[in-house]
Scaffold this motif. Structure first.
Motif, PDB file in Angstrom:
ATOM      1  N   MET A  74       0.839  -1.207   0.000  1.00  0.00           N
ATOM      2  CA  MET A  74       0.000   0.000   0.000  1.00  0.00           C
ATOM      3  C   MET A  74       0.875   1.259   0.000  1.00  0.00           C
ATOM      4  O   MET A  74       0.564   2.221  -0.703  1.00  0.00           O
ATOM      5  CB  MET A  74      -0.908  -0.010   1.224  1.00  0.00           C
ATOM      6  N   ALA A  75       1.947   1.250   0.771  1.00  0.00           N
ATOM      7  CA  ALA A  75       2.850   2.404   0.802  1.00  0.00           C
ATOM      8  C   ALA A  75       3.495   2.614  -0.567  1.00  0.00           C
ATOM      9  O   ALA A  75       3.644   3.758  -1.024  1.00  0.00           O
ATOM     10  CB  ALA A  75       3.920   2.210   1.872  1.00  0.00           C
ATOM     11  N   GLU A  76       3.848   1.540  -1.239  1.00  0.00           N
ATOM     12  CA  GLU A  76       4.443   1.651  -2.575  1.00  0.00           C
ATOM     13  C   GLU A  76       3.426   2.228  -3.561  1.00  0.00           C
ATOM     14  O   GLU A  76       3.750   3.110  -4.367  1.00  0.00           O
ATOM     15  CB  GLU A  76       4.921   0.277  -3.050  1.00  0.00           C
ATOM     16  N   ARG A  77       2.177   1.744  -3.487  1.00  0.00           N
ATOM     17  CA  ARG A  77       1.145   2.282  -4.381  1.00  0.00           C
ATOM     18  C   ARG A  77       0.878   3.751  -4.083  1.00  0.00           C
ATOM     19  O   ARG A  77       0.681   4.559  -4.999  1.00  0.00           O
ATOM     20  CB  ARG A  77      -0.145   1.474  -4.240  1.00  0.00           C
ATOM     21  N   LEU A  78       0.871   4.137  -2.809  1.00  0.00           N
ATOM     22  CA  LEU A  78       0.680   5.541  -2.436  1.00  0.00           C
ATOM     23  C   LEU A  78       1.803   6.396  -2.989  1.00  0.00           C
ATOM     24  O   LEU A  78       1.567   7.492  -3.514  1.00  0.00           O
ATOM     25  CB  LEU A  78       0.598   5.675  -0.914  1.00  0.00           C
ATOM     26  N   TRP A  79       3.040   5.911  -2.880  1.00  0.00           N
ATOM     27  CA  TRP A  79       4.183   6.647  -3.421  1.00  0.00           C
ATOM     28  C   TRP A  79       4.011   6.849  -4.923  1.00  0.00           C
ATOM     29  O   TRP A  79       4.207   7.953  -5.443  1.00  0.00           O
ATOM     30  CB  TRP A  79       5.470   5.886  -3.116  1.00  0.00           C
ATOM     31  N   ASN A  80       3.629   5.776  -5.623  1.00  0.00           N
ATOM     32  CA  ASN A  80       3.440   5.869  -7.078  1.00  0.00           C
ATOM     33  C   ASN A  80       2.316   6.846  -7.423  1.00  0.00           C
ATOM     34  O   ASN A  80       2.438   7.626  -8.379  1.00  0.00           O
ATOM     35  CB  ASN A  80       3.147   4.483  -7.662  1.00  0.00           C
ATOM     36  N   CYS A  81       1.233   6.824  -6.646  1.00  0.00           N
ATOM     37  CA  CYS A  81       0.123   7.767  -6.894  1.00  0.00           C
ATOM     38  C   CYS A  81       0.571   9.208  -6.672  1.00  0.00           C
ATOM     39  O   CYS A  81       0.216  10.103  -7.455  1.00  0.00           O
ATOM     40  CB  CYS A  81      -1.057   7.444  -5.987  1.00  0.00           C
ATOM     41  N   ASN A  82       1.338   9.427  -5.607  1.00  0.00           N
ATOM     42  CA  ASN A  82       1.833  10.779  -5.347  1.00  0.00           C
ATOM     43  C   ASN A  82       2.760  11.258  -6.455  1.00  0.00           C
ATOM     44  O   ASN A  82       2.690  12.422  -6.867  1.00  0.00           O
ATOM     45  CB  ASN A  82       2.557  10.837  -3.999  1.00  0.00           C
ATOM     46  N   GLU A  83       3.615  10.388  -6.936  1.00  0.00           N
ATOM     47  CA  GLU A  83       4.512  10.759  -8.040  1.00  0.00           C
ATOM     48  C   GLU A  83       3.713  11.065  -9.304  1.00  0.00           C
ATOM     49  O   GLU A  83       3.982  12.047  -9.995  1.00  0.00           O
ATOM     50  CB  GLU A  83       5.528   9.635  -8.305  1.00  0.00           C
ATOM     51  N   SER A  84       2.715  10.233  -9.598  1.00  0.00           N
ATOM     52  CA  SER A  84       1.875  10.456 -10.774  1.00  0.00           C
ATOM     53  C   SER A  84       1.106  11.775 -10.638  1.00  0.00           C
ATOM     54  O   SER A  84       1.001  12.544 -11.602  1.00  0.00           O
ATOM     55  CB  SER A  84       0.900   9.290 -10.933  1.00  0.00           C
ATOM     56  N   HIS A  85       0.594  12.035  -9.440  1.00  0.00           N
ATOM     57  CA  HIS A  85      -0.129  13.289  -9.197  1.00  0.00           C
ATOM     58  C   HIS A  85       0.788  14.479  -9.385  1.00  0.00           C
ATOM     59  O   HIS A  85       0.389  15.502  -9.971  1.00  0.00           O
ATOM     60  CB  HIS A  85      -0.722  13.276  -7.779  1.00  0.00           C
ATOM     61  N   LYS A  86       2.025  14.365  -8.895  1.00  0.00           N
ATOM     62  CA  LYS A  86       2.973  15.472  -9.040  1.00  0.00           C
ATOM     63  C   LYS A  86       3.260  15.747 -10.520  1.00  0.00           C
ATOM     64  O   LYS A  86       3.272  16.906 -10.948  1.00  0.00           O
ATOM     65  CB  LYS A  86       4.279  15.139  -8.311  1.00  0.00           C
ATOM     66  N   LYS A  88       1.313  15.007 -13.133  1.00  0.00           N
ATOM     67  CA  LYS A  88       0.113  15.549 -13.783  1.00  0.00           C
ATOM     68  C   LYS A  88      -0.143  16.993 -13.357  1.00  0.00           C
ATOM     69  O   LYS A  88      -0.569  17.819 -14.180  1.00  0.00           O
ATOM     70  CB  LYS A  88      -1.095  14.676 -13.457  1.00  0.00           C
ATOM     71  N   THR A  89       0.115  17.305 -12.095  1.00  0.00           N
ATOM     72  CA  THR A  89      -0.061  18.680 -11.626  1.00  0.00           C
ATOM     73  C   THR A  89       0.901  19.615 -12.350  1.00  0.00           C
ATOM     74  O   THR A  89       0.522  20.726 -12.758  1.00  0.00           O
ATOM     75  CB  THR A  89       0.168  18.754 -10.103  1.00  0.00           C
ATOM     76  N   GLN A  90       2.130  19.182 -12.532  1.00  0.00           N
ATOM     77  CA  GLN A  90       3.120  20.009 -13.247  1.00  0.00           C
ATOM     78  C   GLN A  90       2.705  20.210 -14.708  1.00  0.00           C
ATOM     79  O   GLN A  90       2.821  21.318 -15.235  1.00  0.00           O
ATOM     80  CB  GLN A  90       4.506  19.369 -13.162  1.00  0.00           C
ATOM     81  N   LYS A  91       2.200  19.157 -15.346  1.00  0.00           N
ATOM     82  CA  LYS A  91       1.726  19.286 -16.724  1.00  0.00           C
ATOM     83  C   LYS A  91       0.553  20.266 -16.806  1.00  0.00           C
ATOM     84  O   LYS A  91       0.468  21.074 -17.742  1.00  0.00           O
ATOM     85  CB  LYS A  91       1.296  17.922 -17.276  1.00  0.00           C
ATOM     86  N   LEU A  92      -0.360  20.196 -15.832  1.00  0.00           N
ATOM     87  CA  LEU A  92      -1.498  21.104 -15.815  1.00  0.00           C
ATOM     88  C   LEU A  92      -1.040  22.543 -15.631  1.00  0.00           C
ATOM     89  O   LEU A  92      -1.538  23.462 -16.311  1.00  0.00           O
ATOM     90  CB  LEU A  92      -2.477  20.705 -14.696  1.00  0.00           C
ATOM     91  N   ARG A  93      -0.084  22.777 -14.730  1.00  0.00           N
ATOM     92  CA  ARG A  93       0.448  24.133 -14.548  1.00  0.00           C
ATOM     93  C   ARG A  93       1.077  24.646 -15.840  1.00  0.00           C
ATOM     94  O   ARG A  93       0.847  25.796 -16.231  1.00  0.00           O
ATOM     95  CB  ARG A  93       1.508  24.138 -13.441  1.00  0.00           C
TER      96      ARG A  93
END
Length: 120
Positions: A74-86, A88-93
């Protein structure tokens, strides 16, 4: 019938004394034997209980290992989600910055075109 000069064998008196002492101590012996029997029964039950608790402990340890592995996954999946979110957020900016840059450029172009069309 015995004469007073005759002696009785010593082992006969000793065995009678032992028997008399055994009879006097019979209640205490019975209590001791009963306690021994009860203690053996209790020991047997305690051993069975200990075996059951050890098997339960082993099962709980295995369950703990599974839970730790699940938490790590679960911690690994959370890390991957946070990285993916980061990302995507940068692309949106970047897309928003580009969108506003085009709007500003278009506005400047329209203003410049409007100025050139106006008579001096």
């Amino acid at each position: 019938m015995r004469l007073s000069a005759q002696s009785t064998p010593r082992y006969v008196e000793d065995s009678l004394d032992v028997i008399a002492e055994y009879v006097r101590n019979s209640r205490a012996l019975l209590d001791s034997l009963t306690r021994l029997s009860d203690t053996r029964t209790q020991l047997s039950m305690s051993k069975n209980s200990m075996k059951a608790l050890q098997s339960q402990n082993t099962a709980l340890f295995a369950e703990k290992i599974k839970a730790q592995n699940a938490a790590n996954a679960m911690a690994e999946r959370l890390w991957n989600c946070n990285e993916s979110h980061k990302v995507k957020t940068q692309k949106l900016r970047n897309a928003n910055i580009e969108k506003w840059a085009w709007r500003i450029a278009a506005t400047i172009g329209i203003v410049a075109l409007a100025r050139s069309m106006m008579p001096p």
